[in-house]
Design an enzyme around this catalytic site. Structure first.
Site, mmCIF file in Angstrom:
data_model
loop_
_atom_site.group_PDB
_atom_site.id
_atom_site.type_symbol
_atom_site.label_atom_id
_atom_site.label_comp_id
_atom_site.label_asym_id
_atom_site.label_seq_id
_atom_site.Cartn_x
_atom_site.Cartn_y
_atom_site.Cartn_z
ATOM 1 N N GLY A 29 0.860 -1.311 0.002
ATOM 2 C CA GLY A 29 -0.161 -0.093 -0.025
ATOM 3 C C GLY A 29 0.870 1.239 0.005
ATOM 4 O O GLY A 29 1.939 1.079 0.105
ATOM 5 N N SER A 30 0.045 2.339 0.045
ATOM 6 C CA SER A 30 0.862 3.642 -0.208
ATOM 7 C C SER A 30 1.872 4.057 1.024
ATOM 8 O O SER A 30 2.552 4.606 0.849
ATOM 9 C CB SER A 30 -0.008 4.762 -0.757
ATOM 10 O OG SER A 30 -1.152 5.051 0.259
ATOM 11 N N THR A 31 1.192 3.751 2.072
ATOM 12 C CA THR A 31 1.875 3.931 3.269
ATOM 13 C C THR A 31 3.068 3.160 3.219
ATOM 14 O O THR A 31 4.171 3.534 3.801
ATOM 15 C CB THR A 31 0.899 3.814 4.465
ATOM 16 O OG1 THR A 31 -0.304 4.377 4.356
ATOM 17 C CG2 THR A 31 1.607 4.279 5.848
ATOM 18 N N ASP A 85 3.383 -2.503 8.089
ATOM 19 C CA ASP A 85 2.322 -2.393 7.155
ATOM 20 C C ASP A 85 1.154 -1.408 7.367
ATOM 21 O O ASP A 85 0.820 -0.999 8.544
ATOM 22 C CB ASP A 85 1.460 -3.698 7.121
ATOM 23 C CG ASP A 85 1.075 -3.917 5.616
ATOM 24 O OD1 ASP A 85 0.194 -4.914 5.357
ATOM 25 O OD2 ASP A 85 0.930 -2.973 4.860
ATOM 26 N N ALA A 87 -2.838 0.075 6.840
ATOM 27 C CA ALA A 87 -4.259 -0.542 7.208
ATOM 28 C C ALA A 87 -5.344 0.479 6.794
ATOM 29 O O ALA A 87 -5.067 1.561 6.626
ATOM 30 C CB ALA A 87 -4.464 -0.829 8.961
ATOM 31 N N LYS A 98 -7.929 -4.487 6.663
ATOM 32 C CA LYS A 98 -6.926 -4.432 5.711
ATOM 33 C C LYS A 98 -7.253 -5.168 4.488
ATOM 34 O O LYS A 98 -8.349 -5.644 4.368
ATOM 35 C CB LYS A 98 -5.608 -5.127 6.236
ATOM 36 C CG LYS A 98 -4.721 -4.306 7.069
ATOM 37 C CD LYS A 98 -3.600 -4.936 7.882
ATOM 38 C CE LYS A 98 -2.941 -5.346 6.503
ATOM 39 N NZ LYS A 98 -2.440 -4.157 5.662
ATOM 40 N N GLY A 99 -6.585 -4.864 3.302
ATOM 41 C CA GLY A 99 -7.069 -5.584 2.046
ATOM 42 C C GLY A 99 -7.525 -5.125 0.934
ATOM 43 O O GLY A 99 -8.166 -5.493 0.100
ATOM 44 N N GLU A 107 -0.495 -11.027 3.543
ATOM 45 C CA GLU A 107 -0.476 -9.891 4.576
ATOM 46 C C GLU A 107 -0.856 -10.765 5.821
ATOM 47 O O GLU A 107 0.176 -10.648 6.946
ATOM 48 C CB GLU A 107 -1.350 -8.617 4.424
ATOM 49 C CG GLU A 107 -0.679 -7.814 3.662
ATOM 50 C CD GLU A 107 -1.566 -6.500 3.147
ATOM 51 O OE1 GLU A 107 -3.029 -6.715 3.612
ATOM 52 O OE2 GLU A 107 -1.377 -5.480 2.855
HETATM 53 O O1 DER Z 1 -4.412 -3.447 1.316
HETATM 54 C C1 DER Z 1 -3.806 -3.365 2.370
HETATM 55 O O2 DER Z 1 -3.830 -4.187 3.306
HETATM 56 C C2 DER Z 1 -2.998 -2.189 2.514
HETATM 57 O O3 DER Z 1 -2.124 -2.215 3.390
HETATM 58 C C3 DER Z 1 -3.826 -0.957 2.862
HETATM 59 O O4 DER Z 1 -4.914 -1.456 4.006
HETATM 60 C C4 DER Z 1 -3.186 0.373 3.453
HETATM 61 O O5 DER Z 1 -3.139 0.927 2.219
HETATM 62 P P1 DER Z 1 -2.843 2.646 2.108
HETATM 63 O O6 DER Z 1 -1.783 2.625 3.118
HETATM 64 O O7 DER Z 1 -2.521 2.743 0.703
HETATM 65 O O8 DER Z 1 -3.865 3.279 2.881
#
Ligand code: DER
Length: 238
Positions: A29-31, A85, A87, A98-99, A107
Protein backbone atom coordinates in the site's frame (compact mmCIF):
# COMPACT_ATOMS: atom_id res chain seq x y z
CA UNK A 1 1.30 18.39 6.23
CA UNK A 2 -0.42 16.50 3.39
CA UNK A 3 -1.89 13.03 3.93
CA UNK A 4 1.10 11.60 2.10
CA UNK A 5 3.45 13.53 4.40
CA UNK A 6 1.66 11.95 7.38
CA UNK A 7 2.00 8.48 5.83
CA UNK A 8 5.73 9.08 5.36
CA UNK A 9 6.13 10.34 8.95
CA UNK A 10 4.44 7.22 10.35
CA UNK A 11 6.48 4.95 8.08
CA UNK A 12 9.81 6.51 9.04
CA UNK A 13 8.97 6.20 12.74
CA UNK A 14 8.31 2.48 12.22
CA UNK A 15 11.58 1.99 10.34
CA UNK A 16 13.38 3.41 13.41
CA UNK A 17 12.47 0.04 15.00
CA UNK A 18 14.38 -1.92 12.34
CA UNK A 19 17.73 -3.39 13.45
CA UNK A 20 20.44 -4.83 11.19
CA UNK A 21 20.10 -8.56 10.75
CA UNK A 22 16.30 -8.54 10.99
CA UNK A 23 13.89 -10.54 8.85
CA UNK A 24 11.21 -7.99 7.92
CA UNK A 25 7.63 -8.48 6.72
CA UNK A 26 7.19 -5.82 4.03
CA UNK A 27 3.66 -4.43 3.81
CA UNK A 28 1.57 -3.35 0.82
CA UNK A 29 0.00 0.00 0.00
CA UNK A 30 0.92 3.67 -0.27
CA UNK A 31 1.94 4.00 3.38
CA UNK A 32 4.10 0.85 3.32
CA UNK A 33 5.88 2.18 0.20
CA UNK A 34 7.36 4.96 2.34
CA UNK A 35 8.75 2.31 4.72
CA UNK A 36 10.27 0.39 1.79
CA UNK A 37 11.87 3.55 0.43
CA UNK A 38 13.28 4.43 3.86
CA UNK A 39 14.70 0.91 4.41
CA UNK A 40 16.28 0.99 0.94
CA UNK A 41 17.83 4.37 1.72
CA UNK A 42 19.29 3.23 5.06
CA UNK A 43 20.69 0.07 3.41
CA UNK A 44 22.31 2.14 0.66
CA UNK A 45 23.89 4.44 3.23
CA UNK A 46 25.14 1.47 5.28
CA UNK A 47 23.12 2.54 8.32
CA UNK A 48 21.32 -0.82 8.10
CA UNK A 49 22.79 -4.11 6.83
CA UNK A 50 21.92 -7.83 6.59
CA UNK A 51 18.20 -7.19 6.21
CA UNK A 52 15.96 -9.83 4.60
CA UNK A 53 12.52 -8.71 3.38
CA UNK A 54 9.47 -10.98 3.04
CA UNK A 55 7.09 -9.20 0.65
CA UNK A 56 3.30 -9.34 1.25
CA UNK A 57 2.45 -8.89 -2.45
CA UNK A 58 3.92 -9.03 -5.93
CA UNK A 59 3.64 -5.23 -6.02
CA UNK A 60 5.72 -4.94 -2.83
CA UNK A 61 8.21 -7.51 -4.14
CA UNK A 62 8.79 -5.36 -7.24
CA UNK A 63 9.11 -2.13 -5.26
CA UNK A 64 11.43 -3.69 -2.68
CA UNK A 65 13.68 -4.97 -5.49
CA UNK A 66 13.72 -1.51 -7.06
CA UNK A 67 15.02 0.06 -3.82
CA UNK A 68 17.57 -2.71 -3.18
CA UNK A 69 16.03 -4.63 -0.28
CA UNK A 70 17.24 -8.28 -0.37
CA UNK A 71 14.19 -10.57 -0.51
CA UNK A 72 13.28 -14.06 0.61
CA UNK A 73 10.05 -15.88 1.44
CA UNK A 74 8.11 -17.29 4.37
CA UNK A 75 9.17 -20.89 3.62
CA UNK A 76 12.82 -20.01 4.08
CA UNK A 77 12.14 -17.56 6.94
CA UNK A 78 9.14 -18.78 8.96
CA UNK A 79 10.17 -16.58 11.90
CA UNK A 80 9.71 -12.94 10.96
CA UNK A 81 11.19 -10.43 13.43
CA UNK A 82 9.10 -7.39 12.52
CA UNK A 83 6.37 -6.58 10.00
CA UNK A 84 5.51 -3.03 9.01
CA UNK A 85 2.26 -2.40 7.11
CA UNK A 86 -0.55 0.05 6.60
CA UNK A 87 -4.23 -0.48 7.28
CA UNK A 88 -7.56 0.75 5.97
CA UNK A 89 -9.14 1.04 9.42
CA UNK A 90 -7.87 0.83 13.03
CA UNK A 91 -10.32 0.54 15.94
CA UNK A 92 -9.58 1.46 19.59
CA UNK A 93 -8.55 -2.14 20.36
CA UNK A 94 -5.98 -2.19 17.53
CA UNK A 95 -8.20 -4.42 15.41
CA UNK A 96 -7.73 -3.65 11.72
CA UNK A 97 -9.41 -3.76 8.38
CA UNK A 98 -6.87 -4.44 5.66
CA UNK A 99 -6.96 -5.64 2.10
CA UNK A 100 -8.45 -2.82 0.12
CA UNK A 101 -5.36 -3.28 -2.03
CA UNK A 102 -6.26 -6.95 -2.39
CA UNK A 103 -3.23 -8.36 -0.54
CA UNK A 104 -4.90 -9.43 2.70
CA UNK A 105 -4.09 -13.17 2.52
CA UNK A 106 -0.32 -12.91 2.19
CA UNK A 107 -0.32 -9.94 4.59
CA UNK A 108 -2.19 -11.91 7.24
CA UNK A 109 0.09 -14.97 6.81
CA UNK A 110 3.31 -12.96 7.10
CA UNK A 111 2.09 -10.57 9.79
CA UNK A 112 0.66 -13.52 11.70
CA UNK A 113 4.14 -15.13 11.60
CA UNK A 114 5.82 -11.98 12.94
CA UNK A 115 7.14 -11.49 16.47
CA UNK A 116 6.06 -7.84 16.14
CA UNK A 117 3.57 -6.29 13.72
CA UNK A 118 3.66 -2.49 13.65
CA UNK A 119 0.84 -0.73 11.80
CA UNK A 120 1.50 2.66 10.19
CA UNK A 121 -1.39 4.99 9.44
CA UNK A 122 -2.33 8.61 9.01
CA UNK A 123 -5.06 9.73 11.39
CA UNK A 124 -7.81 9.32 8.75
CA UNK A 125 -7.70 5.54 9.27
CA UNK A 126 -8.89 5.63 12.89
CA UNK A 127 -12.49 4.40 13.39
CA UNK A 128 -14.67 3.71 16.42
CA UNK A 129 -15.96 0.48 14.90
CA UNK A 130 -14.60 -1.74 12.11
CA UNK A 131 -16.51 -1.30 8.88
CA UNK A 132 -17.41 2.15 10.12
CA UNK A 133 -15.56 4.01 7.40
CA UNK A 134 -18.25 2.87 4.97
CA UNK A 135 -15.47 1.38 2.87
CA UNK A 136 -15.08 -2.29 2.15
CA UNK A 137 -14.24 -5.19 4.43
CA UNK A 138 -12.70 -7.59 1.89
CA UNK A 139 -13.12 -11.39 1.86
CA UNK A 140 -10.86 -13.53 -0.36
CA UNK A 141 -12.77 -16.46 -1.90
CA UNK A 142 -12.00 -19.12 -4.49
CA UNK A 143 -13.49 -18.37 -7.93
CA UNK A 144 -15.32 -21.70 -8.06
CA UNK A 145 -18.95 -21.11 -7.04
CA UNK A 146 -18.30 -17.43 -6.25
CA UNK A 147 -21.91 -16.39 -6.71
CA UNK A 148 -23.02 -19.14 -4.33
CA UNK A 149 -20.42 -17.96 -1.80
CA UNK A 150 -21.58 -14.37 -2.26
CA UNK A 151 -25.12 -15.47 -1.46
CA UNK A 152 -23.98 -17.24 1.72
CA UNK A 153 -22.03 -14.19 2.86
CA UNK A 154 -25.15 -12.06 2.34
CA UNK A 155 -27.16 -14.53 4.46
CA UNK A 156 -24.75 -13.95 7.38
CA UNK A 157 -25.60 -10.27 7.51
CA UNK A 158 -29.27 -10.09 6.53
CA UNK A 159 -29.97 -8.50 9.93
CA UNK A 160 -27.46 -5.67 9.49
CA UNK A 161 -29.20 -2.58 8.09
CA UNK A 162 -27.27 -0.91 5.29
CA UNK A 163 -25.37 -4.09 4.47
CA UNK A 164 -24.19 -4.92 0.96
CA UNK A 165 -21.75 -7.41 -0.57
CA UNK A 166 -20.26 -7.19 -4.06
CA UNK A 167 -17.72 -9.07 -6.17
CA UNK A 168 -14.71 -6.76 -6.71
CA UNK A 169 -14.30 -5.98 -10.39
CA UNK A 170 -11.36 -4.50 -12.28
CA UNK A 171 -10.12 -3.57 -15.72
CA UNK A 172 -11.52 -1.08 -18.19
CA UNK A 173 -15.23 -0.55 -17.69
CA UNK A 174 -14.86 -2.88 -14.66
CA UNK A 175 -15.52 -5.79 -16.98
CA UNK A 176 -13.83 -8.68 -15.18
CA UNK A 177 -13.41 -9.90 -11.60
CA UNK A 178 -10.35 -8.61 -9.71
CA UNK A 179 -7.78 -11.40 -9.24
CA UNK A 180 -5.55 -11.51 -6.16
CA UNK A 181 -1.88 -12.56 -6.27
CA UNK A 182 -3.23 -16.01 -5.42
CA UNK A 183 -5.63 -16.03 -8.41
CA UNK A 184 -8.64 -15.74 -6.11
CA UNK A 185 -11.63 -13.39 -6.13
CA UNK A 186 -12.56 -10.75 -3.55
CA UNK A 187 -16.03 -10.07 -2.18
CA UNK A 188 -16.26 -6.62 -0.59
CA UNK A 189 -18.60 -6.34 2.41
CA UNK A 190 -20.12 -2.92 3.20
CA UNK A 191 -21.61 -2.04 6.60
CA UNK A 192 -23.31 1.38 6.68
CA UNK A 193 -22.89 1.73 10.46
CA UNK A 194 -19.94 -0.56 10.98
CA UNK A 195 -20.02 -4.11 12.30
CA UNK A 196 -22.25 -4.15 15.36
CA UNK A 197 -21.82 -7.84 16.22
CA UNK A 198 -18.95 -9.47 18.12
CA UNK A 199 -15.94 -9.37 15.78
CA UNK A 200 -14.63 -12.83 16.73
CA UNK A 201 -18.02 -14.38 16.03
CA UNK A 202 -18.30 -12.58 12.69
CA UNK A 203 -14.79 -13.73 11.83
CA UNK A 204 -15.57 -17.38 12.65
CA UNK A 205 -18.85 -17.34 10.70
CA UNK A 206 -17.14 -15.96 7.61
CA UNK A 207 -14.20 -18.38 7.79
CA UNK A 208 -16.49 -21.40 8.21
CA UNK A 209 -18.06 -20.82 4.79
CA UNK A 210 -16.53 -23.39 2.41
CA UNK A 211 -15.03 -21.41 -0.45
CA UNK A 212 -13.89 -18.54 1.75
CA UNK A 213 -10.09 -18.36 2.01
CA UNK A 214 -9.60 -15.42 4.42
CA UNK A 215 -11.08 -12.01 5.35
CA UNK A 216 -9.56 -8.58 5.91
CA UNK A 217 -10.30 -8.18 9.62
CA UNK A 218 -7.00 -8.50 11.50
CA UNK A 219 -8.17 -9.16 15.06
CA UNK A 220 -5.55 -9.09 17.80
CA UNK A 221 -2.62 -9.27 15.34
CA UNK A 222 -1.14 -5.78 15.61
CA UNK A 223 1.48 -5.19 18.32
CA UNK A 224 1.32 -1.43 17.99
CA UNK A 225 0.00 1.29 15.72
CA UNK A 226 1.85 4.47 14.78
CA UNK A 227 -0.61 7.26 13.98
CA UNK A 228 0.66 10.39 12.25
CA UNK A 229 -1.70 13.35 12.63
CA UNK A 230 -1.60 17.10 12.12
CA UNK A 231 -0.86 17.45 15.86
CA UNK A 232 2.04 14.96 15.82
CA UNK A 233 2.70 11.24 16.09
CA UNK A 234 0.97 8.87 18.55
CA UNK A 235 2.10 5.30 19.24
CA UNK A 236 -0.50 2.93 20.73
CA UNK A 237 0.78 -0.40 21.99
CA UNK A 238 -1.42 -3.42 22.58
O1 DER B 1 -4.43 -3.39 1.19
C1 DER B 1 -3.84 -3.28 2.28
O2 DER B 1 -3.97 -4.10 3.22
C2 DER B 1 -3.06 -2.03 2.54
O3 DER B 1 -2.11 -2.22 3.57
C3 DER B 1 -4.05 -0.98 2.95
O4 DER B 1 -4.75 -1.49 4.00
C4 DER B 1 -3.42 0.33 3.34
O5 DER B 1 -3.13 0.96 2.15
P1 DER B 1 -2.74 2.53 2.13
O6 DER B 1 -1.51 2.63 3.01
O7 DER B 1 -2.46 2.80 0.69
O8 DER B 1 -3.92 3.29 2.67
Amino acid sequence: PSQDDLKRIAAHRAVDLVESGMVLGLGTGSTAVHALDRIGDLLRRGVLHDIVGIPTSKKTEAHALSVGIPLSDLDRHPAVDLSIDGADEVDPHLNLVKGRGGSLLREKMIEGASKRFVVIVDESKMVDRLGGSGLAVPVEIIPFGWSYTLGRLKMLFTGECGFDARLRMTGGEKKEPFLTDNSNYIIDLYFENGITRDLDEVSDEILRLTGVVEHGMFLGLASSVIIAGRDGVTVNNK
